[in-house]
Design an enzyme around this catalytic site. Structure first.
Site, PDB file in Angstrom:
ATOM      1  N   ASN A   1     -24.923 -25.078  23.067  1.00 42.96           N
ATOM      2  CA  ASN A   1     -26.261 -24.755  22.783  1.00 42.96           C
ATOM      3  C   ASN A   1     -27.076 -24.683  24.036  1.00 42.96           C
ATOM      4  O   ASN A   1     -26.758 -24.817  25.122  1.00 42.96           O
ATOM      5  CB  ASN A   1     -26.880 -26.198  22.074  1.00 42.96           C
ATOM      6  CG  ASN A   1     -26.942 -27.271  22.889  1.00 42.96           C
ATOM      7  OD1 ASN A   1     -26.059 -27.559  23.424  1.00 42.96           O
ATOM      8  ND2 ASN A   1     -27.858 -28.276  22.485  1.00 42.96           N
TER       9      ASN A   1
ATOM     10  N   GLU B   1     -30.984 -23.732  24.874  1.00 45.50           N
ATOM     11  CA  GLU B   1     -32.334 -23.906  24.532  1.00 45.50           C
ATOM     12  C   GLU B   1     -33.127 -23.135  25.023  1.00 45.50           C
ATOM     13  O   GLU B   1     -32.972 -22.365  26.106  1.00 45.50           O
ATOM     14  CB  GLU B   1     -32.789 -25.410  24.779  1.00 45.50           C
ATOM     15  CG  GLU B   1     -32.127 -26.541  23.936  1.00 45.50           C
ATOM     16  CD  GLU B   1     -32.622 -27.765  24.282  1.00 45.50           C
ATOM     17  OE1 GLU B   1     -32.159 -28.818  23.441  1.00 45.50           O
ATOM     18  OE2 GLU B   1     -32.996 -28.088  25.273  1.00 45.50           O
TER      19      GLU B   1
ATOM     20  N   GLU C   1     -22.043 -23.459  17.873  1.00 40.57           N
ATOM     21  CA  GLU C   1     -21.329 -22.986  17.018  1.00 40.57           C
ATOM     22  C   GLU C   1     -21.647 -21.456  16.809  1.00 40.57           C
ATOM     23  O   GLU C   1     -20.521 -20.806  16.641  1.00 40.57           O
ATOM     24  CB  GLU C   1     -21.580 -23.771  15.687  1.00 40.57           C
ATOM     25  CG  GLU C   1     -21.075 -25.019  15.518  1.00 40.57           C
ATOM     26  CD  GLU C   1     -22.311 -26.144  15.884  1.00 40.57           C
ATOM     27  OE1 GLU C   1     -22.529 -27.265  15.175  1.00 40.57           O
ATOM     28  OE2 GLU C   1     -23.265 -25.422  16.471  1.00 40.57           O
TER      29      GLU C   1
ATOM     30  N   CYS D   1     -25.092 -27.445  11.758  1.00 35.13           N
ATOM     31  CA  CYS D   1     -26.546 -27.420  10.980  1.00 35.13           C
ATOM     32  C   CYS D   1     -26.271 -26.372   9.969  1.00 35.13           C
ATOM     33  O   CYS D   1     -25.324 -25.774   9.666  1.00 35.13           O
ATOM     34  CB  CYS D   1     -27.592 -26.951  11.928  1.00 35.13           C
ATOM     35  SG  CYS D   1     -27.744 -25.242  12.338  1.00 35.13           S
TER      36      CYS D   1
END
Length: 136
Positions: free
Chosen positions: A47, A49, A60, A91
């Site tokens: 991930n 940010e 993902e 998610c």
């Protein structure tokens, strides 16, 4: 096509490695992912940010986009891990992206930080997915 236990082990190790590369200055919540493409290649993602939270991208989708951008159009499996001491789950947005590129018999390996996992199908995590078949 079912994936082998060796491929699962490789996905798990790649996923755990990718998690260490996460850029998470705001949440401090690291996520790592790895996908197995139809040609046998493994692509990783973490991930990433951003101060503009909408620009943040999930691990993902990073892994999937890397696979697709090299010409792989089908992914056989995905492994994902978070810092939480529970099995990780993609998610909703990631589940939809997975549905776009998942091969038949796609497997999701939901990991805990210790490397233990449970295996789910795409149908388990996204029943009645909206796909190109929805148009026909």
């Amino acid at each position: 096509m079912a994936i082998s236990s060796e491929q699962k082990d490789q996905l798990i190790q790649a996923c755990l490695y990718a998690q260490r590369l996460a850029y998470v200055p705001y949440s401090q919540f690291r996520v790592g992912a790895a996908v197995l493409a139809q040609d046998g290649q493994i692509y990783t993602g973490c991930n990433i940010e951003n101060a503009s939270f909408g620009a943040t991208i999930c691990a993902e989708r990073v892994a999937i986009v890397k696979a697709i951008s090299t010409g792989n159009r089908k992914i056989l499996a995905l492994a994902v891990v978070t810092d939480a001491n529970e099995f990780a789950r993609p998610c909703g947005i990631c589940r939809q992206v997975i549905a776009e590129f998942a091969a038949e018999h796609f497997a999701i390996l939901a990991l805990k930080p210790d490397g233990s996992y449970e295996e789910k199908s795409l149908t388990d995590v996204l029943p009645d997915a909206f796909t190109s078949a929805s148009f026909g």
